[in-house]
Structures are given as C-alpha cells and as structure tokens.
Design a protein around this motif. Sequence first.
Motif, PDB file in Angstrom:
ATOM      1  N   VAL A  56      46.709  65.497  -1.054  1.00 34.33           N
ATOM      2  CA  VAL A  56      48.157  65.562  -1.168  1.00 34.33           C
ATOM      3  C   VAL A  56      48.546  65.693  -2.643  1.00 34.33           C
ATOM      4  CG1 VAL A  56      50.325  64.335  -0.760  1.00 34.33           C
ATOM      5  CG2 VAL A  56      48.487  64.210   0.924  1.00 34.33           C
ATOM      6  N   LYS A  57      49.354  66.704  -2.945  1.00 30.67           N
ATOM      7  CA  LYS A  57      49.816  66.929  -4.306  1.00 30.67           C
ATOM      8  C   LYS A  57      51.214  66.323  -4.505  1.00 30.67           C
ATOM      9  CE  LYS A  57      46.137  69.417  -5.053  1.00 30.67           C
ATOM     10  NZ  LYS A  57      45.033  68.912  -5.898  1.00 30.67           N
ATOM     11  N   GLY A  58      51.504  65.909  -5.721  1.00 33.92           N
ATOM     12  CA  GLY A  58      52.823  65.352  -6.033  1.00 33.92           C
ATOM     13  C   GLY A  58      53.092  64.043  -5.318  1.00 33.92           C
ATOM     14  N   LYS A  59      52.112  63.135  -5.328  1.00 37.13           N
ATOM     15  CA  LYS A  59      52.248  61.872  -4.602  1.00 37.13           C
ATOM     16  C   LYS A  59      53.433  61.043  -5.102  1.00 37.13           C
ATOM     17  CE  LYS A  59      47.359  61.375  -3.370  1.00 37.13           C
ATOM     18  NZ  LYS A  59      46.164  60.524  -3.456  1.00 37.13           N
ATOM     19  N   ALA A  60      53.650  61.070  -6.409  1.00 43.34           N
ATOM     20  CA  ALA A  60      54.749  60.280  -6.967  1.00 43.34           C
ATOM     21  C   ALA A  60      56.081  60.728  -6.384  1.00 43.34           C
ATOM     22  CB  ALA A  60      54.762  60.406  -8.488  1.00 43.34           C
ATOM     23  N   PHE A  61      56.263  62.055  -6.234  1.00 44.23           N
ATOM     24  CA  PHE A  61      57.515  62.568  -5.673  1.00 44.23           C
ATOM     25  C   PHE A  61      57.656  62.180  -4.211  1.00 44.23           C
ATOM     26  CE2 PHE A  61      59.506  65.919  -3.124  1.00 44.23           C
ATOM     27  CZ  PHE A  61      60.787  65.881  -3.645  1.00 44.23           C
ATOM     28  N   TRP A  62      56.577  62.352  -3.426  1.00 44.81           N
ATOM     29  CA  TRP A  62      56.662  62.070  -1.995  1.00 44.81           C
ATOM     30  C   TRP A  62      56.815  60.580  -1.715  1.00 44.81           C
ATOM     31  CZ3 TRP A  62      58.070  65.909   0.640  1.00 44.81           C
ATOM     32  CH2 TRP A  62      57.629  67.194   0.358  1.00 44.81           C
ATOM     33  N   ARG A  63      56.297  59.741  -2.606  1.00 44.97           N
ATOM     34  CA  ARG A  63      56.484  58.294  -2.426  1.00 44.97           C
ATOM     35  C   ARG A  63      57.899  57.881  -2.818  1.00 44.97           C
ATOM     36  NH1 ARG A  63      50.728  57.058  -4.680  1.00 44.97           N
ATOM     37  NH2 ARG A  63      49.559  56.690  -2.757  1.00 44.97           N
ATOM     38  N   ALA A  64      58.443  58.558  -3.829  1.00 45.99           N
ATOM     39  CA  ALA A  64      59.792  58.213  -4.284  1.00 45.99           C
ATOM     40  C   ALA A  64      60.855  58.690  -3.306  1.00 45.99           C
ATOM     41  CB  ALA A  64      60.047  58.810  -5.665  1.00 45.99           C
ATOM     42  N   PHE A  65      60.589  59.803  -2.603  1.00 48.23           N
ATOM     43  CA  PHE A  65      61.596  60.386  -1.725  1.00 48.23           C
ATOM     44  C   PHE A  65      62.029  59.436  -0.592  1.00 48.23           C
ATOM     45  CE2 PHE A  65      62.867  63.134   1.857  1.00 48.23           C
ATOM     46  CZ  PHE A  65      63.948  63.770   1.267  1.00 48.23           C
ATOM     47  N   PRO A  66      61.079  58.806   0.162  1.00 50.94           N
ATOM     48  CA  PRO A  66      61.529  57.873   1.220  1.00 50.94           C
ATOM     49  C   PRO A  66      62.234  56.647   0.677  1.00 50.94           C
ATOM     50  CG  PRO A  66      59.235  58.541   1.545  1.00 50.94           C
ATOM     51  CD  PRO A  66      59.623  58.960   0.164  1.00 50.94           C
ATOM     52  N   ILE A  67      61.912  56.270  -0.584  1.00 48.46           N
ATOM     53  CA  ILE A  67      62.524  55.067  -1.140  1.00 48.46           C
ATOM     54  C   ILE A  67      64.029  55.250  -1.332  1.00 48.46           C
ATOM     55  CG2 ILE A  67      62.519  53.526  -3.145  1.00 48.46           C
ATOM     56  CD1 ILE A  67      59.560  54.122  -3.447  1.00 48.46           C
ATOM     57  N   LEU A  68      64.468  56.503  -1.469  1.00 47.57           N
ATOM     58  CA  LEU A  68      65.901  56.761  -1.611  1.00 47.57           C
ATOM     59  C   LEU A  68      66.661  56.238  -0.395  1.00 47.57           C
ATOM     60  CD1 LEU A  68      65.850  60.390  -3.078  1.00 47.57           C
ATOM     61  CD2 LEU A  68      66.332  58.245  -4.291  1.00 47.57           C
ATOM     62  N   ALA A  69      66.057  56.423   0.792  1.00 53.62           N
ATOM     63  CA  ALA A  69      66.699  55.917   2.018  1.00 53.62           C
ATOM     64  C   ALA A  69      66.761  54.398   2.017  1.00 53.62           C
ATOM     65  CB  ALA A  69      65.937  56.404   3.243  1.00 53.62           C
ATOM     66  N   TYR A  70      65.746  53.781   1.419  1.00 55.62           N
ATOM     67  CA  TYR A  70      65.688  52.318   1.359  1.00 55.62           C
ATOM     68  C   TYR A  70      66.622  51.762   0.290  1.00 55.62           C
ATOM     69  CZ  TYR A  70      63.558  47.668   1.120  1.00 55.62           C
ATOM     70  OH  TYR A  70      63.346  46.305   1.130  1.00 55.62           O
ATOM     71  N   ALA A  71      66.804  52.547  -0.797  1.00 57.43           N
ATOM     72  CA  ALA A  71      67.625  52.079  -1.914  1.00 57.43           C
ATOM     73  C   ALA A  71      69.113  52.086  -1.588  1.00 57.43           C
ATOM     74  CB  ALA A  71      67.364  52.945  -3.146  1.00 57.43           C
ATOM     75  N   ILE A  72      69.531  53.008  -0.718  1.00 55.00           N
ATOM     76  CA  ILE A  72      70.941  53.080  -0.341  1.00 55.00           C
ATOM     77  C   ILE A  72      71.273  51.900   0.559  1.00 55.00           C
ATOM     78  CG2 ILE A  72      72.672  54.445   0.887  1.00 55.00           C
ATOM     79  CD1 ILE A  72      71.061  56.922   0.136  1.00 55.00           C
ATOM     80  N   PRO A  73      72.384  51.185   0.342  1.00 54.61           N
ATOM     81  CA  PRO A  73      72.759  50.059   1.217  1.00 54.61           C
ATOM     82  C   PRO A  73      72.768  50.463   2.687  1.00 54.61           C
ATOM     83  CG  PRO A  73      74.177  50.107  -0.705  1.00 54.61           C
ATOM     84  CD  PRO A  73      73.338  51.354  -0.775  1.00 54.61           C
TER      85      PRO A  73
END
Length: 468
Positions: free
Chosen positions: A264-281
């Motif tokens: 898997v390439k760009g792991k940092a991006f793919w890990r950060a992307f789902p966190i956006l859903a978690y970060a939003i109230p």
Amino acid sequence: MENVKSKIGGFFTGIGRGVVNFFKSIPSKLKSKFAGAKEIITQGNIKVGASMCIMGLGQLLYKQWTKGTLFILLQIAFIAYFITRGGEDLFGLFTLGQVKGDAWYGIEGDNSIVMMLMGLLAVVMIGFYIALYVTNVKDVYRTQCAEDTLKGVPTFKSELKSLLDKNFYKTALILPLVGVCVFSILPIVFMILIAFTNYGGTTVPPELVDWVGLENFGNLISLGDLSATFFKIFGWNLLWAVLSTFINYFAGLGLALLLNKKCVKGKAFWRAFPILAYAIPGFITLLGFKFMFSYGGPINYYIQEAGGEAIGFLAVNSKWTARFIGLGVNAWISIPSTMLLATGILSNINTDLYEAARVDGASAWKQFIKITLPYVIFATTPVLITQFINNFNNFGVFYFLRDGVISDGYYLANNTDLLINWLYRMSIDNNYYSIGAAISLIIFIVTSIISLVVYVLSPAYKQEETFR
C-alpha cells in the motif's frame, strides 16, 4: 458450538458455586471481625472504654488534646445534626411525605423527592458516623498497644507527618472518595430508589409519591402497550449492539490490516483520511446524514432527477431502511477509532510468528485466524466490551436521525429507538420518571451480565499467560 455452550454453562455454574462459597465464608469473616472487636473489648483498658462511651475521651486521657477535641466536636456535630434535621430526614425516606401541598389553601406540603434525597444524605451521614466511631475506638486501642510495648504515645504532629509520608495514599484518596460518593454513588442509588416509586406522570410534587415495590418492572413486562414496546425495543437493542460492535470492530481491524500491507502506497494519507470522520463532532455528522437522507436531501434529489419518486429513508414506516442507515452512520463514526487501535496493536506482533507460519505452509487466512485475530482480541477485549456497552447505550444515532418520530405499535417510541432513547422519551419528554428509572436499572443489569460473561469467556481472562 457445543464448546461455547459448555463454557457458558460452566460460567453460570461457577457463579452459583461462587455465591454459595460467599455465603459459606460469611460466618468465618464475621468471626474474624468479631474476634478483633472482642479483643478490643476484652483487652482494652478504661481509656478505650471511655472512648466507646464518648468519642475522643480516651484520646484526651492519653493527653492527645487535639485529636480528642476533634473527635468530641465531630460527635457533638453529628448529634446536633441528627436532632435538628437528620432524624426527620431519615423518617421522611420511609414515608416520602404525609402532607399534600395545596396552593389554594396556602399549604406548602411535603416534597417527596427532596425528602428521599435528604433521607439518603441522612443514611450517608449515619454511615460516616459509624466509620468515625470505629476509627476512634481502634485509634485508642492502638495507642494503648503502643504504650504497653514502650513505643510511646504518638503525637498529633507525628501522625500528620505520616499522612504526608507512608500513609499519603489515605490523604490522596480522601477527595476522590468523597467525590465518587457524592457525584456517582449517591445519584445511582437515588435513581435505583426512584424505580421503586410511582414518581412520574401526574404523581409529581406537590402530589405525594409512594413506594410501589416492583410494580414498575411488572408493568414493563405485562402491561399492554408498555410491555409490547419494551420487548420490541429490547430485542432490537440487543441486535443493534451486537451488529454495530461486530461491524465496527472487524471493519476497523480489516482497514488496519489493509493499511499495514507493504504494497500500500501513501499510508500516511490513507490513515489520516478516515480520521477526518472521527475528528468531526458526532452530532454534526449525524445531522449531515439526516439531511442527506431526508425528502429534500441530495439523495432524493438525484432519484427524482432520474425519474423516480422520493424515498422516505427515515420516515415513520421506514423500519429496516432507517436501521441500516443507523448502522452505516455509526460505522462511519466509530470505525476510525478501532482502526487506530488495531494499527498500534498490529505493529507489536512478533513478525517471526508469520515467518514460521509461512514456512509451515499456512495461508494468509490461517495466519489471520491463528495469529492475528487471537492476539488482537486478547489485547482489545476490554475495549471491545466498552464498545458493546457504548453501542447498547448509543443515544445519539437515532435521536438525531429520527427525533420526533412515533411509530404505530410503539408506546411513545419508534421502531429504531433503543432503550436509552425510550428512557429519555418516557422520563424527560413525558415525565414517567419511575418507568425511566426502571428501564435504566434493566439496562445496567443487562450490560453488566453480558460484559461479565464475555470477559470471563475471552482469552484475556482465560489465557493471559499465553500472550505474555
């Protein structure tokens, strides 16, 4: 399946055996306690007897002026409280009031709920006084033993120093203990007591509230629409908790395994992307999904643009459609946290295990079943139980998605409500506080039993040494 059944049977057999052993051990425990009390009574001198009669008197006889004075002042304060207020409050806990208020005739009357709360406080004060009395007697006896062994009578200053040194844990725990009692235990006990009264509906102050025993629980099980609604919601609540926990846990684990692959390439991006859903109230996400699936939302807009008719995804009769949407929205909010947890755990698994498994010819699926899954479940069992309890009591999902919807065949509820949502409607929106308290107590019992069973049957409890 038979193995699981035998484990569950063994668990409940073990509980029964534990209960029997507990009651069998009571006489020996009481005997040891009474042995200590008997020693103080039989071996204690006249100064110990003086403190049994008047708190602090024994300390004064040992010339411990500060400590003795404090004990005497505390006893005087308790007696004054009990005479002026405590005795009346304790009596009110049993009667819950005898005079009904009437504004027309200027009769203030008794407030049953305030009397219950003040009565609980009186019980707490009595418990505190008993503990203080026992501490007072034990303290004098310790002083006697110290004097008999020529250690000398400890001074108040030396005891204060010990509270900041070897006994500092006692000092540090006083404030948290008081906080837990006042802000956690007292409200819980108060809620439990409300479940055994008729408080709610038209029976609210100035009306007098009465004790009704198990009547509220009986109504939930046998009273017409109330009973039918309870069992419908309870069944759906269990299904929801199991499904949502299963989906969130294994989807998060699967996502973590996928992102853990070297290809898997760009792991940092793919890990950060789902966190956006978690970060939003969460409530903002829920309101956003509610708008998306509403009649005037973008999904129905495109359906109508394609020539179809608008679909009531969250309408009154949209039972399973709304339930699946709730599962999906909850997964969207919860999966990122599980993924982050699983990612950290997977990084700690010994890679030599996988290498040895590949040498033995184990497939990727076998490696997952025999190595990855047991280790992850062992490490995350407490979190898994916590997620189950949180999902069982997930108030927000269906409250924000379908607030105000009442379904046919349900009493003050809809077909996606969980017990916690129904509890809110019954108690806050419709003033059925006693029924709400009964539901709350049932939730506590169910989640406690399920959590205990799951934990006892889990590798985290039975195979702790295996994963060390």
